[in-house]
Design a protein around this motif. Structure first.
Motif, mmCIF file in Angstrom:
data_model
loop_
_atom_site.group_PDB
_atom_site.id
_atom_site.type_symbol
_atom_site.label_atom_id
_atom_site.label_comp_id
_atom_site.label_asym_id
_atom_site.label_seq_id
_atom_site.Cartn_x
_atom_site.Cartn_y
_atom_site.Cartn_z
ATOM 1 N N GLN A 1 30.843 1.665 -8.140
ATOM 2 C CA GLN A 1 30.175 2.240 -9.311
ATOM 3 C C GLN A 1 29.864 3.724 -9.134
ATOM 4 O OE1 GLN A 1 26.814 -0.261 -10.417
ATOM 5 N NE2 GLN A 1 27.879 -2.012 -9.526
ATOM 6 N N ILE A 2 30.229 4.299 -7.991
ATOM 7 C CA ILE A 2 29.964 5.720 -7.740
ATOM 8 C C ILE A 2 30.799 6.549 -8.702
ATOM 9 C CG2 ILE A 2 30.138 7.599 -6.057
ATOM 10 C CD1 ILE A 2 29.660 5.503 -3.853
ATOM 11 N N LYS A 3 30.144 7.510 -9.359
ATOM 12 C CA LYS A 3 30.806 8.370 -10.343
ATOM 13 C C LYS A 3 30.693 9.825 -9.906
ATOM 14 C CE LYS A 3 29.753 5.261 -14.038
ATOM 15 N NZ LYS A 3 28.755 4.640 -14.728
ATOM 16 N N ASP A 4 31.470 10.682 -10.563
ATOM 17 C CA ASP A 4 31.281 12.121 -10.397
ATOM 18 C C ASP A 4 29.922 12.440 -11.006
ATOM 19 O OD1 ASP A 4 33.808 12.610 -9.252
ATOM 20 O OD2 ASP A 4 34.746 12.774 -11.217
ATOM 21 N N GLY B 1 15.502 11.405 8.989
ATOM 22 C CA GLY B 1 16.733 10.759 9.439
ATOM 23 C C GLY B 1 17.348 9.840 8.400
ATOM 24 N N MET B 2 16.519 9.053 7.713
ATOM 25 C CA MET B 2 17.061 8.157 6.694
ATOM 26 C C MET B 2 17.663 8.939 5.539
ATOM 27 S SD MET B 2 14.594 4.884 6.405
ATOM 28 C CE MET B 2 13.989 4.050 7.849
ATOM 29 N N LEU B 3 17.043 10.041 5.185
ATOM 30 C CA LEU B 3 17.576 10.860 4.094
ATOM 31 C C LEU B 3 18.950 11.420 4.448
ATOM 32 C CD1 LEU B 3 14.334 12.789 3.074
ATOM 33 C CD2 LEU B 3 15.559 11.105 1.683
ATOM 34 N N THR B 4 19.085 11.962 5.647
ATOM 35 C CA THR B 4 20.363 12.574 6.012
ATOM 36 C C THR B 4 21.453 11.532 6.224
ATOM 37 O OG1 THR B 4 19.670 12.735 8.338
ATOM 38 C CG2 THR B 4 19.333 14.676 6.961
ATOM 39 N N VAL B 5 21.089 10.356 6.745
ATOM 40 C CA VAL B 5 22.085 9.290 6.909
ATOM 41 C C VAL B 5 22.514 8.770 5.542
ATOM 42 C CG1 VAL B 5 22.440 6.921 7.736
ATOM 43 C CG2 VAL B 5 21.446 8.636 9.248
ATOM 44 N N ALA B 6 21.554 8.577 4.633
ATOM 45 C CA ALA B 6 21.895 8.123 3.281
ATOM 46 C C ALA B 6 22.803 9.135 2.589
ATOM 47 C CB ALA B 6 20.626 7.891 2.468
ATOM 48 N N GLN B 7 22.500 10.412 2.745
ATOM 49 C CA GLN B 7 23.331 11.456 2.145
ATOM 50 C C GLN B 7 24.754 11.400 2.711
ATOM 51 O OE1 GLN B 7 22.507 15.531 3.348
ATOM 52 N NE2 GLN B 7 22.995 16.250 1.292
ATOM 53 N N SER C 1 26.981 15.252 -5.858
ATOM 54 C CA SER C 1 25.973 16.064 -5.182
ATOM 55 C C SER C 1 24.729 15.188 -5.056
ATOM 56 C CB SER C 1 25.673 17.354 -5.953
ATOM 57 O OG SER C 1 25.119 17.062 -7.212
ATOM 58 N N ILE C 2 23.932 15.483 -4.055
ATOM 59 C CA ILE C 2 22.792 14.626 -3.745
ATOM 60 C C ILE C 2 21.554 15.500 -3.566
ATOM 61 C CG2 ILE C 2 21.876 12.874 -2.183
ATOM 62 C CD1 ILE C 2 24.947 12.610 -1.296
ATOM 63 N N HIS C 3 20.495 15.116 -4.241
ATOM 64 C CA HIS C 3 19.201 15.768 -4.079
ATOM 65 C C HIS C 3 18.322 14.822 -3.270
ATOM 66 C CE1 HIS C 3 19.954 19.019 -6.982
ATOM 67 N NE2 HIS C 3 20.678 18.106 -7.603
ATOM 68 N N ALA D 1 31.838 8.326 -1.605
ATOM 69 C CA ALA D 1 32.332 9.035 -2.789
ATOM 70 C C ALA D 1 33.686 9.685 -2.502
ATOM 71 C CB ALA D 1 31.314 10.089 -3.231
ATOM 72 N N LYS D 2 33.804 10.316 -1.357
ATOM 73 C CA LYS D 2 35.065 10.965 -0.989
ATOM 74 C C LYS D 2 36.185 9.933 -0.892
ATOM 75 C CE LYS D 2 37.106 14.002 2.467
ATOM 76 N NZ LYS D 2 36.894 14.725 3.723
ATOM 77 N N ARG D 3 35.892 8.792 -0.289
ATOM 78 C CA ARG D 3 36.884 7.728 -0.157
ATOM 79 C C ARG D 3 37.390 7.269 -1.533
ATOM 80 N NH1 ARG D 3 34.649 2.603 2.694
ATOM 81 N NH2 ARG D 3 34.181 4.169 4.256
#
Length: 188
Positions: free
Chosen positions: A115-118, A132-138, A153-155, A145-147
């Motif tokens: 379900q990941i979209k642009d 750490g959780m934020l950077t791993v989630a990002q 983009s992620i905030h 998404a790349k795959r």
């Protein structure tokens, strides 16, 4: 000699304040150990940066590998463990192991991978610690998404009650130049 730290940005000023950095410098100057501490951090025998240090000009032989977020987290956990042993506390009460963080990111993103979209996504951690959780989630969302050929983009948004871990998180986010808004929870 009094170090001048007033020229940094407001974000960096806040990090210095949360670490009580100015007080720490004065304490080290009074104890005549500031030079020794600086020598340790600038020693050619250690590398605390994410980039490797090479033995040769061609950059083919690594002298000291870079220290990634996981490695820094491991160092942080070891320091917490050592300082909390006296209080009969467990390190896990203060730090989530990296493999658990990665599992959490997988559990959050793999079920919705198709379900990941642009788009722009937000990620929030209400007890972000050092981030750490934020950077791993990002990283996990960007990889998925790349795959799938998606441009995202992620905030990142985090909140932390402990001033020192908050400062570590904010410093890490600033160094990574990511889009992040971290706040220190004031207990209300």
């Amino acid at each position: 000699m009094k170090p001048n730290l007033d020229g940094f940005s407001p974000n960096v000023q806040e990090i210095l304040d949360k670490f009580k950095f100015r007080d720490q410098i004065k304490t080290m100057v009074d104890a005549d150990i500031l030079g020794a501490v600086i020598d340790k951090f600038t020693s050619s025998d250690i590398n605390l940066s994410p980039k490797p240090v090479y033995k040769d000009a061609e950059k083919k032989i690594v002298k000291l590998p870079g220290l990634d977020n996981h490695g820094m987290g491991t160092i942080f956990e070891e320091l917490i463990r050592r300082f909390n042993e006296e209080n009969n506390e467990e390190a896990g009460e203060h730090w989530t192991p990296r493999d658990v963080v990665e599992l959490m990111a997988d559990l959050a993103f793999y079920p919705v991978e198709d379900q990941i979209k642009d788009a722009t996504y937000s990620c929030y951690d209400g007890a972000c610690g050092t981030g750490g959780m934020l950077t791993v989630a990002q990283a996990r969302l960007l990889t998925l998404a790349k795959r799938r050929g998606k441009n995202v983009s992620i905030h990142l948004f985090g909140q932390e009650i402990n001033p020192e871990t908050y400062a570590i998180c904010k410093a890490d986010m600033l160094l990574k130049v990511c889009c992040c808004e971290c706040t220190q929870y004031d207990g209300r």
